[in-house]
Design a protein around this motif. Structure first.
Motif, short mmCIF file in Angstrom:
data_model
loop_
_atom_site.label_atom_id
_atom_site.label_comp_id
_atom_site.label_asym_id
_atom_site.label_seq_id
_atom_site.Cartn_x
_atom_site.Cartn_y
_atom_site.Cartn_z
N TYR A 111 0.82 -1.22 0.00
CA TYR A 111 0.00 0.00 0.00
C TYR A 111 0.86 1.27 0.00
CZ TYR A 111 -4.06 -2.91 0.66
OH TYR A 111 -5.05 -3.84 0.47
N GLY A 112 1.96 1.25 0.77
CA GLY A 112 2.80 2.44 0.87
C GLY A 112 3.45 2.77 -0.47
N ASN A 113 4.17 1.81 -1.01
CA ASN A 113 4.91 2.10 -2.25
C ASN A 113 4.00 2.21 -3.47
OD1 ASN A 113 7.49 2.62 -1.41
ND2 ASN A 113 8.06 0.45 -1.33
N ILE A 146 10.85 -3.36 -6.57
CA ILE A 146 11.17 -4.80 -6.41
C ILE A 146 10.14 -5.44 -5.49
CG2 ILE A 146 12.97 -6.48 -5.82
CD1 ILE A 146 15.02 -4.21 -5.91
N ASP A 147 9.54 -6.52 -5.96
CA ASP A 147 8.61 -7.29 -5.13
C ASP A 147 8.75 -8.76 -5.50
OD1 ASP A 147 5.75 -6.26 -3.48
OD2 ASP A 147 6.12 -8.39 -3.83
N ARG A 148 8.38 -9.61 -4.56
CA ARG A 148 8.45 -11.05 -4.87
C ARG A 148 7.29 -11.49 -5.76
NH1 ARG A 148 6.77 -12.00 0.98
NH2 ARG A 148 8.92 -12.52 1.49
N SER A 189 -1.55 0.44 9.46
CA SER A 189 -2.72 0.18 8.60
C SER A 189 -2.37 0.59 7.17
CB SER A 189 -3.94 0.97 9.08
OG SER A 189 -3.77 2.35 8.84
N ALA A 190 -3.18 0.11 6.24
CA ALA A 190 -2.97 0.47 4.83
C ALA A 190 -3.14 1.98 4.65
CB ALA A 190 -3.98 -0.29 3.97
N GLN A 191 -4.15 2.49 5.34
CA GLN A 191 -4.44 3.92 5.26
C GLN A 191 -3.25 4.77 5.75
OE1 GLN A 191 -7.83 6.45 7.40
NE2 GLN A 191 -8.10 4.27 7.51
N GLU A 234 13.07 -12.19 -4.67
CA GLU A 234 13.09 -12.20 -3.21
C GLU A 234 14.24 -11.31 -2.72
OE1 GLU A 234 10.74 -13.81 -1.50
OE2 GLU A 234 11.60 -13.45 0.49
N ILE A 235 13.90 -10.27 -1.99
CA ILE A 235 14.92 -9.40 -1.39
C ILE A 235 15.48 -10.14 -0.18
CG2 ILE A 235 15.31 -7.16 -0.26
CD1 ILE A 235 12.61 -6.35 -1.87
N THR A 236 16.81 -10.16 -0.07
CA THR A 236 17.38 -10.90 1.08
C THR A 236 17.96 -9.97 2.14
OG1 THR A 236 19.41 -11.18 -0.17
CG2 THR A 236 17.87 -13.04 -0.17
N GLY A 264 5.01 2.49 5.95
CA GLY A 264 4.04 1.45 6.30
C GLY A 264 4.35 0.69 7.57
N ASP A 265 4.04 -0.60 7.55
CA ASP A 265 4.10 -1.44 8.76
C ASP A 265 5.50 -1.53 9.37
OD1 ASP A 265 1.45 -1.89 8.24
OD2 ASP A 265 1.65 -4.03 7.82
N CYS A 266 6.53 -1.22 8.61
CA CYS A 266 7.90 -1.30 9.15
C CYS A 266 8.33 0.00 9.83
CB CYS A 266 8.89 -1.60 8.02
SG CYS A 266 8.63 -3.19 7.24
C1 LIG Z 1 -6.81 -9.57 7.06
C2 LIG Z 1 -6.30 -8.15 7.13
C3 LIG Z 1 -7.19 -7.10 7.07
C4 LIG Z 1 -6.75 -5.78 7.12
N1 LIG Z 1 -7.67 -4.78 7.02
C5 LIG Z 1 -7.25 -3.50 6.99
C6 LIG Z 1 -8.20 -2.45 6.80
O1 LIG Z 1 -9.41 -2.69 6.72
N2 LIG Z 1 -7.73 -1.18 6.74
C7 LIG Z 1 -6.39 -0.89 6.82
O2 LIG Z 1 -6.04 0.30 6.72
N3 LIG Z 1 -5.48 -1.85 7.01
C8 LIG Z 1 -5.85 -3.16 7.10
N4 LIG Z 1 -4.93 -4.17 7.25
C9 LIG Z 1 -3.51 -3.82 7.43
C10 LIG Z 1 -2.84 -3.50 6.09
O3 LIG Z 1 -3.03 -4.58 5.19
C11 LIG Z 1 -1.34 -3.24 6.27
O4 LIG Z 1 -1.17 -2.27 7.29
C12 LIG Z 1 -0.75 -2.73 4.96
O5 LIG Z 1 -0.79 -3.78 3.98
C13 LIG Z 1 0.70 -2.26 5.14
O6 LIG Z 1 1.16 -1.77 3.91
P1 LIG Z 1 2.73 -1.78 3.58
O7 LIG Z 1 2.92 -0.92 2.39
O8 LIG Z 1 3.53 -1.51 4.80
O9 LIG Z 1 3.06 -3.30 3.21
P2 LIG Z 1 2.24 -4.44 2.43
O10 LIG Z 1 0.99 -3.93 1.86
O11 LIG Z 1 2.16 -5.60 3.36
O12 LIG Z 1 3.23 -4.81 1.24
C14 LIG Z 1 4.50 -5.38 1.45
C15 LIG Z 1 5.02 -5.85 0.11
O13 LIG Z 1 6.37 -6.29 0.28
C16 LIG Z 1 6.57 -7.48 -0.47
N5 LIG Z 1 7.65 -8.22 0.19
C17 LIG Z 1 7.74 -8.53 1.51
N6 LIG Z 1 8.90 -9.16 1.75
C18 LIG Z 1 9.55 -9.27 0.57
C19 LIG Z 1 10.80 -9.82 0.18
N7 LIG Z 1 11.62 -10.38 1.05
N8 LIG Z 1 11.16 -9.75 -1.12
C20 LIG Z 1 10.32 -9.17 -2.03
N9 LIG Z 1 9.14 -8.61 -1.72
C21 LIG Z 1 8.76 -8.66 -0.44
C22 LIG Z 1 5.22 -8.20 -0.40
O14 LIG Z 1 5.07 -9.09 -1.48
C23 LIG Z 1 4.24 -7.03 -0.48
O15 LIG Z 1 3.88 -6.73 -1.81
C24 LIG Z 1 -5.35 -5.50 7.24
C25 LIG Z 1 -4.44 -6.57 7.30
C26 LIG Z 1 -4.90 -7.87 7.24
C27 LIG Z 1 -3.89 -9.02 7.31
#
Ligand SMILES: Cc1cc2nc3c(=O)[nH]c(=O)nc-3n(C[C@H](O)[C@H](O)[C@H](O)COP(=O)(O)OP(=O)(O)OC[C@H]3O[C@@H](n4cnc5c(N)ncnc54)[C@H](O)[C@@H]3O)c2cc1C
Length: 355
Positions: free
Chosen positions: A11-13, A34-36, A280-282, A75-77, A270-272
């Motif tokens: 969601y972030g990127n 880069i994504d898996r 959250s995604a938002q 896969e990013i290591t 995002g989550d990190c």
């Molecule tokens: C069931 C469920 C319901 C949810 N409902 C909500 C909601 O209603 N509203 C809300 O705001 N949030 C919700 N969330 C939380 C939300 O999904 C996360 O907070 C959000 O996805 C975080 O976004 P991000 O960009 O940090 O990472 P992500 O969206 O998790 O993306 C991470 C990306 O990194 C890639 N990746 C990871 N490791 C590697 C690697 N080693 N090599 C290559 N690629 C890699 C993955 O393939 C993925 O594409 C929910 C989560 C879950 C599990």
């Protein structure tokens, strides 16, 4: 040319890409994502994928295309901050000038013996698919235990109820009442829905051990044909391994401009990222908006504002199957059909704007 590298197309990127492309990317900048997996995954819908109520294709969105966007799948290591390199499992390292780390999160098992080995997950697309197969191959009257009564556990339990009426579903939650982070009215509504729809909610649970087909609640064995873990998250292993400052949840501590304190070219989204809100995604999207603004100013040599505005969050919405929902919008509790319609509407809008 300057090279911006995005790790993870979540969601972030994805938001960062859509803010920069097609027209806001400076002429001298290229992007490598880069994504898996070769598409953006709608992680917020993994509960429905696992329950078998939406198809795999419905949780995938294509990445944008642009002459100065390179999509790299692998896969990013690890990340070598000193040499500005991203290492991949089966490819040459990728060099960057600017980096946005958006690798999302993984399950956290709180050191509970057997939890990692004997439970299923919905934290990444591969695991959600495996969980779907296992759940949907179960014979009639099998017992499914879901550990963790937060948003994803509640959504999975209710969706599975609608998907498979024959299953015995148990939802184990630590709190006195489910969804303890929500107002009590919402928790009671959800708890009543489960009661009416035959999902057993076990409040005050304490899972002490997990074995093959057995969950131990307060050391008492509970036979379960499948156990799904939704009881905690932590940042991606690659981020946990980085030698940078972290908070108590192992999320990366950032400056007010979202870069790591020792390198203004490395951002975490995002989550990190350590932010004063629950992940959250938002939140990931709101933070990505700000990262793009900072990048654009730094690229063009403009001064950064003294402070960035507070990230505005609109609220949280959860589903109880396909017809009912619950949530908090502008701090007001909402329950019932309207909450579900709003949630579906937001998903539709997201797909419309990103697909
Ligand atoms: C069931 C469920 C319901 C949810 N409902 C909500 C909601 O209603 N509203 C809300 O705001 N949030 C919700 N969330 C939380 C939300 O999904 C996360 O907070 C959000 O996805 C975080 O976004 P991000 O960009 O940090 O990472 P992500 O969206 O998790 O993306 C991470 C990306 O990194 C890639 N990746 C990871 N490791 C590697 C690697 N080693 N090599 C290559 N690629 C890699 C993955 O393939 C993925 O594409 C929910 C989560 C879950 C599990």
């Amino acid at each position: 040319m300057k090279k911006l590298v995005l790790l993870g197309g979540g969601y972030g990127n994805m938001r960062a890409l859509h803010r920069l492309l097609p027209n806001n990317l400076p002429e001298d900048v290229t992007i490598t994502l880069i994504d898996r997996v070769p598409y953006h995954c709608l992680k917020t819908e993994y509960y429905a994928l696992a329950a078998g109520t939406v198809s795999d294709q419905e949780v995938r969105v294509p990445f944008p295309e642009h002459p100065r966007l390179e999509l790299k799948y692998g896969e990013i290591t690890n990340i070598d901050l000193e040499n500005k390199l991203v290492h991949l499992a089966e490819d040459e390292p990728v060099a960057y000038d600017d980096l946005i780390i958006g690798l999302g999160c993984e399950d956290k098992y709180h050191n509970i013996p057997g939890a990692k080995e004997y439970t299923h997950s919905i934290q990444n697309i591969g695991k959600a698919r495996e969980t779907y197969q296992t759940l949907n191959n179960l014979p009639a009257n099998s017992v499914v235990s879901i550990v963790g009564g937060g948003l994803s556990g509640v959504e999975l339990a209710s969706e599975l109820r609608e998907s498979r009426e024959d299953l015995v579903i148990k939802l184990f939650d630590r709190g006195k009442i489910i969804l303890s982070a929500f107002p009590e009215r919402v928790s009671r509504y959800v708890q009543n829905w489960f009661q009416t729809n035959g999902v057993e909610v076990i409040n005050g649970a304490n899972i002490t051990r997990v074995e093959d087909r057995t969950l131990f609640n307060h050391d008492e064995p509970v036979h379960s044909d499948v156990i799904v873990w939704t009881a905690g998250i932590q940042p991606n292993r690659i981020v946990r391994d980085m030698d940078v400052e972290k908070d108590k949840q192992n999320r990366v501590v950032l400056t007010k401009y979202h870069n790591i304190p020792v390198d203004e070219h490395v951002y975490v989204v995002g989550d990190c990222a350590s932010l004063p809100y629950a992940p959250s995604a938002q939140l990931a999207e709101g933070q990505a908006d700000q990262i793009v603004q900072v990048l654009q100013k730094r690229w063009s040599g403009q001064e950064l504002p003294e402070e960035l505005p507070t990230i505005k969050l609109k609220g949280v919405l959860g589903s109880l199957g396909k017809k009912q929902g619950f949530g908090l919008m502008a701090e007001r509790a909402i329950t019932g059909r309207i909450a579900r319609i709003l949630k579906s509407g937001i998903l539709w809008m997201y797909k419309y704007h990103n697909g």
